[in-house]
Motif scaffolding. Structure first.
Motif, PDB file in Angstrom:
ATOM      1  N   SER A 208      14.849 -20.226  -9.751  1.00 50.66           N
ATOM      2  CA  SER A 208      14.872 -19.163 -10.263  1.00 50.66           C
ATOM      3  C   SER A 208      13.267 -19.430 -11.195  1.00 50.66           C
ATOM      4  N   ALA A 209      13.091 -21.037 -12.219  1.00 53.97           N
ATOM      5  CA  ALA A 209      12.856 -21.473 -12.597  1.00 53.97           C
ATOM      6  C   ALA A 209      11.621 -21.457 -11.833  1.00 53.97           C
ATOM      7  N   VAL A 210      11.037 -21.847 -10.468  1.00 48.03           N
ATOM      8  CA  VAL A 210      10.379 -22.370 -10.065  1.00 48.03           C
ATOM      9  C   VAL A 210       9.462 -21.319  -8.692  1.00 48.03           C
ATOM     10  N   GLU A 211       9.755 -20.472  -8.755  1.00 47.83           N
ATOM     11  CA  GLU A 211       9.574 -19.122  -8.112  1.00 47.83           C
ATOM     12  C   GLU A 211       8.263 -18.658  -8.395  1.00 47.83           C
ATOM     13  N   GLY A 212       6.811 -18.974  -8.276  1.00 47.33           N
ATOM     14  CA  GLY A 212       5.922 -17.369  -9.015  1.00 47.33           C
ATOM     15  C   GLY A 212       4.923 -18.425  -9.546  1.00 47.33           C
ATOM     16  N   LYS A 213       5.375 -20.445  -9.489  1.00 48.72           N
ATOM     17  CA  LYS A 213       5.186 -20.938 -10.608  1.00 48.72           C
ATOM     18  C   LYS A 213       3.584 -21.592  -9.374  1.00 48.72           C
ATOM     19  N   GLU A 214       2.582 -21.763 -10.960  1.00 46.97           N
ATOM     20  CA  GLU A 214       1.256 -22.359  -9.746  1.00 46.97           C
ATOM     21  C   GLU A 214       1.195 -24.320  -9.915  1.00 46.97           C
ATOM     22  N   GLY A 215       0.481 -24.677  -8.896  1.00 53.71           N
ATOM     23  CA  GLY A 215       0.298 -26.055  -9.141  1.00 53.71           C
ATOM     24  C   GLY A 215       1.286 -26.611  -8.289  1.00 53.71           C
ATOM     25  N   ILE A 216       2.477 -26.398  -8.305  1.00 55.48           N
ATOM     26  CA  ILE A 216       3.693 -27.243  -7.900  1.00 55.48           C
ATOM     27  C   ILE A 216       4.306 -26.301  -6.996  1.00 55.48           C
ATOM     28  N   LYS A 217       4.710 -27.676  -6.047  1.00 51.26           N
ATOM     29  CA  LYS A 217       5.524 -26.594  -4.459  1.00 51.26           C
ATOM     30  C   LYS A 217       7.001 -27.458  -4.726  1.00 51.26           C
ATOM     31  N   ALA A 218       7.221 -26.617  -4.319  1.00 52.16           N
ATOM     32  CA  ALA A 218       8.766 -27.638  -3.455  1.00 52.16           C
ATOM     33  C   ALA A 218       8.970 -28.142  -2.334  1.00 52.16           C
ATOM     34  N   ILE A 219       9.273 -29.143  -2.100  1.00 50.98           N
ATOM     35  CA  ILE A 219       9.654 -29.640  -1.115  1.00 50.98           C
ATOM     36  C   ILE A 219      10.765 -29.342  -0.594  1.00 50.98           C
TER      37      ILE A 219
END
Length: 281
Positions: A208-219
């Motif tokens: 939930s903390a990662v969704e919608g964040k720019e500049g990063i990606k979840a591998i």
């Protein structure tokens, strides 16, 4: 983690130093008639207080549930103290909170001490890198080797040459405990407080903390992305439960019991999903 003492610092390191923090939206459910009707019908005469204490990772989930429950039951006042999973479990044990919150399963010794854990939702722990990284997929074993320092350069993972900086959560964090227990890196992670470049880091965070964040990606992990569907069906390996902790031998107050029963029912599923977690009911 051991080297970070607050949620704010860890999130700045995880997102700001990886690539920059975007904004994310959390849902509001005050007007959701489907979620509120059952609680209104069954607990309309409730009054009293409900105290919850524990996991910072569960903050969005518990807040949206408590807010809706208080709307449905104006005579009830619910509070939540985001102190971390370990403190929440202890609060349930010693009776300073009605409900403890833990973003990990209870340990055998905690169950032996008379505590009961009830899963209210699931959460995937996403492994995140800079959006420009060439690394797209790692196995759980490779992730463990990275965080323990056995693999120290991105070139060993198919990325551009450069030293890997590992960023993690503070000690007592349920996210950290879940990540380390799943990857087998308890007390062995080598974490960096300083980064030599903004693209050098690898970290982990709640889905939930990662969704919608720019500049990063979840591998992907073992070829499986971290999504609600893969967390629910168990194919995504780095996941943990969101747990409500109570005392096995003691009865909750009517207000706390009504909240507990409603939170684990299908009537709360939409709210849990709005908070970014994966509902079970």
């Amino acid at each position: 983690m051991k080297k970070f003492t607050c949620l704010g610092l860890s999130m700045v390191l995880t997102f700001g130093l990886l690539a920059g923090c975007g904004s994310s939206n959390s849902g509001s459910s005050a007007s959701d008639p489907q979620g509120s009707a059952p609680a209104q019908q069954e607990t309309a005469e409730l009054s009293g207080t409900i105290t919850a204490n524990g996991s910072t990772s569960m903050e969005k989930v518990i807040q949206i549930l408590e807010e809706q429950f208080m709307i449905d039951n104006p005579g009830v006042k619910a509070s939540y103290d985001p102190t971390g999973s370990g403190t929440g479990i202890e609060a349930a044990k010693n009776g300073t909170a009605d409900i403890g919150l833990a973003s990990r399963a209870l340990k055998d010794e905690e169950i032996a001490a008379g505590l009961k854990g009830t899963n209210v939702a699931l959460d995937g722990i996403a492994v995140i890198v800079n959006a420009g990284s060439k690394v797209e997929d790692l196995t759980v074993e490779q992730i463990a080797q990275v965080f323990t320092g056995e693999i120290a350069d991105w070139s060993e993972l198919g990325g551009d040459a450069g030293t890997i900086a590992c960023v993690g959560r503070e000690g007592g964090s349920g996210t950290r405990d879940g990540f380390e227990s799943i990857t087998g890196t308890e007390d062995a992670c080598v974490l960096s407080q300083e980064l030599t470049s903004t693209g050098a880091a690898i970290g982990y965070a709640s889905l939930s903390a990662v969704e919608g964040k720019e500049g990063i990606k979840a591998i992907t992990v073992g070829g499986v992305p971290c999504t609600e569907e893969t967390v629910l069906d168990g194919s995504y390996q780095i996941q943990r439960p969101f747990v409500m902790v109570t005392r096995e031998s003691e009865t909750l107050s009517p207000a706390a019991q009504a909240f507990f029963d409603w939170a684990v029912s299908a009537d709360a599923s939409d709210l849990i999903r709005q908070a970014g977690a994966v509902p079970l009911a």
